[in-house]
Design a protein around this motif. Structure first.
Motif, mmCIF file in Angstrom:
data_model
loop_
_atom_site.group_PDB
_atom_site.id
_atom_site.type_symbol
_atom_site.label_atom_id
_atom_site.label_comp_id
_atom_site.label_asym_id
_atom_site.label_seq_id
_atom_site.Cartn_x
_atom_site.Cartn_y
_atom_site.Cartn_z
ATOM 1 N N TYR A 1 -17.003 4.360 -18.616
ATOM 2 C CA TYR A 1 -16.278 5.533 -18.870
ATOM 3 C C TYR A 1 -14.805 5.485 -18.258
ATOM 4 O O TYR A 1 -14.713 4.715 -17.218
ATOM 5 C CB TYR A 1 -16.948 6.656 -18.351
ATOM 6 N N ASN B 1 -16.348 6.984 -27.335
ATOM 7 C CA ASN B 1 -17.736 6.928 -27.033
ATOM 8 C C ASN B 1 -18.837 6.983 -28.522
ATOM 9 O O ASN B 1 -18.582 8.034 -29.186
ATOM 10 C CB ASN B 1 -18.291 7.955 -26.179
ATOM 11 N N ARG C 1 -18.350 12.162 -18.560
ATOM 12 C CA ARG C 1 -18.157 10.862 -18.583
ATOM 13 C C ARG C 1 -18.202 10.301 -20.086
ATOM 14 O O ARG C 1 -17.487 9.232 -20.500
ATOM 15 C CB ARG C 1 -19.426 9.986 -17.852
ATOM 16 N N ILE C 2 -18.756 11.151 -20.967
ATOM 17 C CA ILE C 2 -18.985 10.671 -22.339
ATOM 18 C C ILE C 2 -18.367 11.739 -23.253
ATOM 19 O O ILE C 2 -18.220 11.211 -24.775
ATOM 20 C CB ILE C 2 -20.433 10.423 -22.841
#
Length: 910
Positions: free
Chosen positions: A540, A583, A639-640
């Motif tokens: 990430y 992602n 993070r995603i």
């Protein structure tokens, strides 16, 4: 809507009373044996029954005094009480000059110990673990002064406030970061000798440099001109995270040409800390320069400092593990590699900082302080990562005897633990290297095991300007504005491949949902199936940009019997996320600039003091404020993806207290009753979901909390040698409602699953809610001996929200005794045992010729060597309510206080 904002500014209207002539007395306090000013000390005029406090430069002024012989009593929790006799004229101003006051030797002793305790703070979790600050030194409040040091090993927090509710300033510039809302204590590690001067406001009282906060505010003064001329060398030994520390500082003082310089170098070191597998390496520096221009109206200062550190960490573990190895300080983070200890979780941090500050004395009664700062905090911690291999953590629950269902397996694991076979009870580095080596031969060299480094950097610029105006002898105006811009940079890199060729950049938790769609498992669809090599970014990468501004005003009025103040603040906060990887689970909201969130907040405060006489007074404070959610909590899975909790709103805080303050020649202290109500709090918990085999981010929205209690701090001077101190509180901190929980998984399977979390009437965990310390001090000829008995109780485990969802227990039949007992054990909140500790200390100050001095301090904490004191712990998020061993399958993890520990400190001022 606009009517509301008009109300915010009504308190900017200032009433200006007429000037009056009267008799006044002024003077200043200096610490004996030095030329240091003594700020914020109480000076009491006995016959006139008037009390004043010295300012940041040790000066004081008292007005409206009756003429004649008068006795000044100078007292405080940090000094030896002193009395001075003066004759007040019938009119005009009497300047009594400089008065020397002696520090109490235990103050010097505790000051050194507090410096060491600050160094022990957990830099990874400041909001939960940092309990001591320089305000313990700056404050003359008996309660805060005593509990701040004596109860810190229990992780005690005054009134149960998190560190986000304590404001830290340096040279008038705000330094609580915008991402997590806390001050980074690691940034000033081992430069303690330059962080002891300043101004401090207890709780939400009137302030000279900020609007304030319920947890109090502190402005550390590191301007070179505030330090007396001379040098100081300090050496320290302790058996904590490090065992040696040294500091050397030198100050020129303010020279005749208007220049002042101060510099410091320091360091802390341990190749092996008190906890196995830990180490500590740190070097620190600070440099400050100040120029005062002619006529003294303008002063310009610059200070820079930094404290790069590298250290090995300790982690919590299960009680079963502690019992098996016979050590409550067991650390699962390390193991032997080629015969040498290696820690898997190593922190590296460095926060270089620069502050430019200008003070403009517009006239005798008006001062404008303006400052700008820039710092770039670089923080990283390593962690094990693995894919298609057994869990390498030695205390993984499947490796515990209690998990085994067959007697043979249970005995097998029991023998491994009890024999302390470090190939099993600690991380087996050689085994991971071997697994990767075999994988290299069989496949193409992708890592099964590797070490990753998680980076969390923060670039931040701040501006503050504060106006202090004395309108007349009754009225003061303080106002300020500030603005900040921050960028949090979050990513992870390959730290060590452990013998593998590369790491494949995919999400292992999404593999079972692959089903032929190669995009789902990609961490970056723009770089699919990327191979990461040492130093490469993978997994990430995103930034969070934050901006804020506020304006505030405060009015203070002082009369013979009554003082009162009031103030208001309006603030603006903005943040957004920028993703640099697309992602595969969230292709539409993971890459690029996300939505910008804006919040406008306001605050009001007020307070009054009724002076029964100069030695007894009643005070009361009340405040109401709204507080924007922290960006660190707002994003569900930053993070995603860019998703946040829907319909976010600011939290609300209402706080009030009533205090009785007393100060006689023999007895002084404070008795307080307080209550603080928090509503609409936002929090986020992250844990591994055993059934879904993925990490879950569980956002808690609309949480209400109540903190209330009674505080008492009292110091009794028995005679010129003996003093007895007591500080204690009986409080309760609990959740006041059942908030909404929103769950999202990092593998994309669980999306915005909402369910009520049953938290009402559960206790807030992680700190004692009842605590006290009783101490006796003996002072003679600058020798000091002290002993304290400390108590902590009503401490509870931190709760896991997943255990309190109604859906977990819908299948449990209350008439099935076994299943109902499982339900009760899983939802019961564990309370730790109450504990006592005993501390002893001894010290000596030697005042030498030419204002030189030496200070020796020896302290032994937890003298009875108690090793079973739990200072914290948390429930695991993992849950298997249907399992027969559900109550023990995923037990809580705990932290323990170390046993007996010592501290030896020597400093030489010259």
């Amino acid at each position: 809507m606009y009517k509301k904002y008009i109300l915010y500014f009504l308190t900017f209207l200032i009433a200006i009373p007429a000037f009056a002539q009267s008799t006044a007395v002024k003077g200043s306090l200096r610490i004996a044996g030095t030329n240091d000013a003594f700020a914020y000390v109480r000076v009491y005029f006995e016959k006139n029954q008037v009390a004043v406090q010295t300012d940041e430069k040790g000066g004081f002024t008292a007005q409206h005094l009756n003429a004649g012989k008068e006795t000044l009593t100078i007292s405080g929790s940090n000094i030896q009480t002193k009395q001075v006799t003066i004759n007040i004229p019938k009119s005009g101003l009497l300047d009594v000059g400089e008065i020397e006051v002696s520090l109490r030797i235990d103050y010097e002793n505790n000051q050194a110990l507090i410096n060491a305790s600050e160094d022990m703070l957990d830099d990874d979790n400041e909001s939960a673990a940092q309990n001591i600050s320089a305000k313990v030194i700056l404050s003359n409040d008996v309660f805060l002064n005593k509990v701040g040091f004596q109860l810190s090993p229990f992780r005690f927090r005054a009134r149960g406030y998190q560190n986000i509710h304590e404001q830290k300033y340096i040279n008038g510039v705000a330094f609580n970061d915008q991402l997590r809302g806390v001050f980074n204590f690691a940034s000033i590690g081992a430069i303690n000798d330059l962080t002891r001067n300043g101004d401090n406001d207890n709780f939400m009282s009137a302030s000279t440099f900020t609007f304030g906060s319920i947890g109090g505010s502190e402005n550390i003064n590191m301007r070179a001109g505030s330090f007396a001329r001379g040098a100081k060398a300090t050496v320290t030994y302790t058996n904590r995270n490090y065992y040696s520390r040294g500091m050397f500082s030198y100050s020129t003082g303010m020279q005749d040409n208007g220049w002042a310089f101060t510099a410091l170098v320091g360091g802390r070191y341990a190749d092996k800390g008190n906890v196995e597998g830990t180490f500590y390496q740190n070097m620190s520096y600070a440099f400050s320069v100040e120029k005062q221009f002619k006529q003294g109206k303008h002063s310009l200062s610059f200070v820079t400092f930094g404290s790069p550190v590298s250290r090995g960490q300790q982690s919590a573990s299960f009680q079963e593990v502690y019992d098996l190895v016979g050590n409550n300080l067991y650390n699962p983070n390390w193991g032997y590699q080629d015969g040498k200890i290696r820690n898997s979780r190593v922190v590296t941090a460095y926060d270089p900082t620069g502050i430019l500050s200008h003070v403009w004395k517009i006239d005798r009664d008006t001062r404008l302080t303006t400052g700008v700062s820039l710092h770039y905090g670089k923080y990283a911690t390593t962690s094990l990562n693995w894919y298609n291999g057994p869990d390498p953590r030695p205390d993984y629950y499947r490796y515990l005897p209690s998990y085994q269902t067959e007697d043979i397996s249970k005995q097998f694991y029991l023998d491994l633990w009890q024999n302390n076979n470090t190939d099993f009870t600690q991380i087996n580095w050689n085994k991971m290297y071997l697994a990767n080596k075999l994988e290299n031969k069989i496949n193409d060299g992708a890592a099964i095991y590797m070490v990753e480094k998680r980076h969390s950097n923060l670039l931040e610029a701040s501006f503050n300007s504060t106006l202090n105006k004395t309108i007349n002898e009754h009225s003061k105006l303080t106002a300020g504005v500030s603005a900040r811009a921050s960028q949090s940079q979050q990513y992870k890199t390959v730290d060590d491949l452990l013998g593998a060729e590369y790491v494949l950049d995919i999400d292992k938790f999404s593999e079972r949902d692959f089903q032929g769609n190669n995009d789902i498992i990609q961490n970056d669809m723009y770089n699919p199936n990327a191979k990461g090599y040492k130093g490469d970014i993978f997994g990430y990468r995103f930034n969070i940009n934050m901006k804020s501004a506020n304006a505030w005003v405060q009015n203070e009025y002082s009369y013979a019997k009554v003082d009162f103040y009031y103030g208001t603040q309006i603030s603006y906060n903005q943040f957004n996320r920028v993703g640099f990887m697309k992602n595969g689970r969230y292709p539409d909201n993971s890459y690029g600039e996300g939505k910008t969130f804006d919040f406008v907040d306001y605050a009001f405060k007020g307070g009054a003091t009724y002076k029964i006489n100069g030695r007894h007074m009643l005070t009361s404070n009340i405040s109401y404020l709204t507080k924007a959610p922290l960006a660190n909590n707002a994003y569900i899975s930053p993070r995603i993806n860019d998703r946040t909790v829907e319909n976010m709103e600011s939290s609300k805080i209402f706080s009030t207290d009533i205090n009785y303050i007393f100060s006689t020649p023999r007895v002084n202290g404070r008795l307080s009753v307080y209550q603080t109500n928090f509503s609409d709090l936002l929090d986020r918990k992250s844990y591994y979901h055993d059934a879904q085999r993925t990490f879950i981010n569980h956002a808690i929205k609309g949480l209400d909390q109540t903190n209330r209690g009674v505080e008492l701090g009292v110091s009794v001077k028995v005679d010129n040698n003996w003093t007895i101190d007591f500080a204690g509180t009986k409080s309760e901190f609990y959740y006041a409602n059942n908030p909404m929980g929103i769950m999202n998984s990092e593998n994309g399977v669980i999306n915005n699953v909402e369910e009520t979390v049953y938290l009402k009437n559960y206790h807030v965990g992680g700190m004692p809610q009842t605590a006290a310390t009783l101490g006796v001090r003996y002072f003679y000829n600058f020798w000091f001996f002290g002993a304290n008995v400390n108590y902590a109780g009503d401490n509870y485990v931190d709760l896991a929200p997943l255990r309190r969802l109604a859906s977990n227990y819908t299948s449990i039949n209350p008439y099935d005794e076994n299943l109902f007992n499982v339900y009760k054990s899983l939802t019961h909140q564990e309370k730790y045992d109450d504990y006592y500790t005993l501390d002893l200390s001894i010290g000596k100050i030697l005042y030498l010729k030419n204002r030189k001095s030496m200070n020796f301090n020896i302290a032994v904490n937890n003298l009875l060597n108690k090793k079973d004191i739990r200072t914290g712990g948390y429930e695991q998020g993992r849950l298997d309510a249907g399992a027969t061993n559900a109550a023990t399958k995923f037990p809580s993890k705990y932290y323990y206080m170390q046993g007996i520990n010592c501290f030896v400190n020597v400093n030489y001022k010259f």
